[in-house]
Design a protein around this motif. Structure first.
Motif, PDB file in Angstrom:
ATOM      1  N   MET A   1      -5.355   4.931  14.747  1.00 45.17           N
ATOM      2  CA  MET A   1      -5.117   3.506  14.655  1.00 45.17           C
ATOM      3  C   MET A   1      -3.620   3.268  14.627  1.00 45.17           C
ATOM      4  N   GLU A   2      -3.174   2.372  15.434  1.00 46.47           N
ATOM      5  CA  GLU A   2      -1.754   2.063  15.503  1.00 46.47           C
ATOM      6  C   GLU A   2      -1.425   0.898  14.588  1.00 46.47           C
ATOM      7  N   VAL A   3      -1.001   1.240  13.362  1.00 44.69           N
ATOM      8  CA  VAL A   3      -0.570   0.223  12.413  1.00 44.69           C
ATOM      9  C   VAL A   3       0.637   0.738  11.656  1.00 44.69           C
ATOM     10  N   LYS A   4       1.427  -0.205  11.205  1.00 42.06           N
ATOM     11  CA  LYS A   4       2.542   0.107  10.325  1.00 42.06           C
ATOM     12  C   LYS A   4       2.081  -0.255   8.919  1.00 42.06           C
ATOM     13  N   ILE A   5       2.275   0.659   7.973  1.00 37.25           N
ATOM     14  CA  ILE A   5       1.886   0.410   6.591  1.00 37.25           C
ATOM     15  C   ILE A   5       3.125   0.518   5.724  1.00 37.25           C
ATOM     16  N   ASP A   6       3.363  -0.529   4.941  1.00 38.18           N
ATOM     17  CA  ASP A   6       4.540  -0.607   4.084  1.00 38.18           C
ATOM     18  C   ASP A   6       4.078  -0.981   2.678  1.00 38.18           C
ATOM     19  N   THR A   7       4.234  -0.061   1.728  1.00 34.59           N
ATOM     20  CA  THR A   7       3.777  -0.298   0.367  1.00 34.59           C
ATOM     21  C   THR A   7       4.907  -0.877  -0.471  1.00 34.59           C
ATOM     22  N   LYS A   8       4.599  -2.001  -1.098  1.00 27.73           N
ATOM     23  CA  LYS A   8       5.541  -2.689  -1.988  1.00 27.73           C
ATOM     24  C   LYS A   8       5.070  -2.495  -3.431  1.00 27.73           C
ATOM     25  N   GLU A   9       5.726  -3.199  -4.361  1.00 25.97           N
ATOM     26  CA  GLU A   9       5.382  -3.046  -5.773  1.00 25.97           C
ATOM     27  C   GLU A   9       3.968  -3.546  -6.106  1.00 25.97           C
ATOM     28  N   LYS A  10       3.567  -4.689  -5.551  1.00 24.16           N
ATOM     29  CA  LYS A  10       2.281  -5.302  -5.899  1.00 24.16           C
ATOM     30  C   LYS A  10       1.273  -5.333  -4.753  1.00 24.16           C
ATOM     31  N   PHE A  11       1.679  -4.921  -3.550  1.00 19.73           N
ATOM     32  CA  PHE A  11       0.785  -5.029  -2.402  1.00 19.73           C
ATOM     33  C   PHE A  11       1.219  -4.083  -1.303  1.00 19.73           C
ATOM     34  N   THR A  12       0.330  -3.919  -0.328  1.00 21.21           N
ATOM     35  CA  THR A  12       0.602  -3.125   0.859  1.00 21.21           C
ATOM     36  C   THR A  12       0.558  -4.051   2.065  1.00 21.21           C
ATOM     37  N   VAL A  13       1.575  -3.972   2.913  1.00 19.34           N
ATOM     38  CA  VAL A  13       1.603  -4.752   4.149  1.00 19.34           C
ATOM     39  C   VAL A  13       1.072  -3.870   5.278  1.00 19.34           C
ATOM     40  N   LYS A  32      -9.254   1.425   6.135  1.00 18.37           N
ATOM     41  CA  LYS A  32      -7.989   1.747   5.449  1.00 18.37           C
ATOM     42  C   LYS A  32      -7.761   0.822   4.253  1.00 18.37           C
ATOM     43  N   SER A  33      -8.088  -0.464   4.426  1.00 13.80           N
ATOM     44  CA  SER A  33      -7.892  -1.436   3.355  1.00 13.80           C
ATOM     45  C   SER A  33      -8.806  -1.138   2.173  1.00 13.80           C
ATOM     46  N   LEU A  34     -10.063  -0.821   2.456  1.00 10.50           N
ATOM     47  CA  LEU A  34     -10.996  -0.513   1.371  1.00 10.50           C
ATOM     48  C   LEU A  34     -10.574   0.739   0.606  1.00 10.50           C
ATOM     49  N   GLU A  35      -9.933   1.683   1.288  1.00  8.75           N
ATOM     50  CA  GLU A  35      -9.392   2.867   0.604  1.00  8.75           C
ATOM     51  C   GLU A  35      -8.349   2.458  -0.431  1.00  8.75           C
ATOM     52  N   LYS A  36      -7.590   1.405  -0.114  1.00 12.84           N
ATOM     53  CA  LYS A  36      -6.540   0.925  -1.033  1.00 12.84           C
ATOM     54  C   LYS A  36      -7.130   0.422  -2.351  1.00 12.84           C
ATOM     55  N   LEU A  37      -8.399   0.010  -2.351  1.00  9.90           N
ATOM     56  CA  LEU A  37      -9.028  -0.464  -3.580  1.00  9.90           C
ATOM     57  C   LEU A  37      -9.151   0.644  -4.627  1.00  9.90           C
ATOM     58  N   GLU A  39      -6.678   2.773  -5.129  1.00  7.82           N
ATOM     59  CA  GLU A  39      -5.303   3.112  -5.499  1.00  7.82           C
ATOM     60  C   GLU A  39      -4.748   2.096  -6.488  1.00  7.82           C
ATOM     61  N   PRO A  40      -3.633   2.426  -7.137  1.00  8.44           N
ATOM     62  CA  PRO A  40      -3.048   1.480  -8.104  1.00  8.44           C
ATOM     63  C   PRO A  40      -2.613   0.155  -7.473  1.00  8.44           C
ATOM     64  N   ILE A  41      -2.095   0.199  -6.243  1.00  7.56           N
ATOM     65  CA  ILE A  41      -1.677  -1.022  -5.547  1.00  7.56           C
ATOM     66  C   ILE A  41      -2.803  -1.407  -4.601  1.00  7.56           C
ATOM     67  N   LYS A  42      -3.577  -2.422  -5.003  1.00  8.01           N
ATOM     68  CA  LYS A  42      -4.800  -2.769  -4.295  1.00  8.01           C
ATOM     69  C   LYS A  42      -4.656  -3.938  -3.319  1.00  8.01           C
ATOM     70  N   ASN A  43      -3.697  -4.820  -3.532  1.00 11.39           N
ATOM     71  CA  ASN A  43      -3.560  -6.035  -2.728  1.00 11.39           C
ATOM     72  C   ASN A  43      -3.068  -5.719  -1.320  1.00 11.39           C
ATOM     73  N   ILE A  44      -3.593  -6.479  -0.351  1.00 11.79           N
ATOM     74  CA  ILE A  44      -3.230  -6.272   1.056  1.00 11.79           C
ATOM     75  C   ILE A  44      -2.680  -7.559   1.655  1.00 11.79           C
ATOM     76  N   VAL A  45      -1.588  -7.424   2.394  1.00 14.58           N
ATOM     77  CA  VAL A  45      -1.078  -8.490   3.261  1.00 14.58           C
ATOM     78  C   VAL A  45      -1.224  -7.959   4.682  1.00 14.58           C
ATOM     79  N   LEU A  46      -2.003  -8.661   5.489  1.00 16.18           N
ATOM     80  CA  LEU A  46      -2.212  -8.266   6.882  1.00 16.18           C
ATOM     81  C   LEU A  46      -1.308  -9.119   7.755  1.00 16.18           C
ATOM     82  N   ASN A  47      -0.290  -8.496   8.317  1.00 20.83           N
ATOM     83  CA  ASN A  47       0.684  -9.193   9.147  1.00 20.83           C
ATOM     84  C   ASN A  47       0.263  -9.071  10.616  1.00 20.83           C
ATOM     85  N   LEU A  48      -0.100 -10.203  11.214  1.00 20.92           N
ATOM     86  CA  LEU A  48      -0.590 -10.199  12.601  1.00 20.92           C
ATOM     87  C   LEU A  48       0.464 -10.683  13.600  1.00 20.92           C
TER      88      LEU A  48
END
Length: 126
Positions: A1-13, A32-37, A39-48
């Protein structure tokens, strides 16, 4: 899957690279998003920002995914919709039920506000 993943303090982009969001790509994003649930940082921002077309089935996957996140008291915010993608969500009557912001910065703000709201509501339960 071609995505860029950037983990921040409270969420993953999560930013898909392809210009078309197919149901297969949406399913991979969901996985991939459900896997984040877990982890400690669970929130997702999906940048389209790179996506200029979306299959209706892919939009449905994202709408369902957002609901799954909110059922688990976690944020899922979509940002940076291109006009054709926004129109596709509108045509599918999904625009009003999804948490969508114009910019990534505003998506961050939503995640942070929802985090505060969850903390306040959990304090009320005590």
């Amino acid at each position: 899957m071609e995505v860029k993943i950037d983990t921040k303090e409270k969420f993953t982009v999560v930013t898909p690279i392809p210009t078309e969001l197919t149901v297969n790509i949406a399913a991979a994003i969901r996985e991939k998003s459900l896997e984040k649930l877990q982890e400690p940082i669970k929130n997702i921002v999906l940048n389209l920002e790179n996506v200029f077309s979306i299959e209706e089935a892919a939009a449905a996957v994202l709408a369902t995914l957002q609901q799954e996140f909110y059922e688990k008291n976690t944020s899922f915010v979509i940002c940076c919709l291109q006009k054709p993608v926004e129109a596709a969500f509108a045509e599918a009557d999904m625009l009003d039920v999804m948490n969508i912001t114009p910019t990534e910065s505003e998506a961050w703000d939503i995640v942070q506000m929802e985090e505060i709201e969850r903390e306040l509501l959990s304090d009320d339960d005590i």
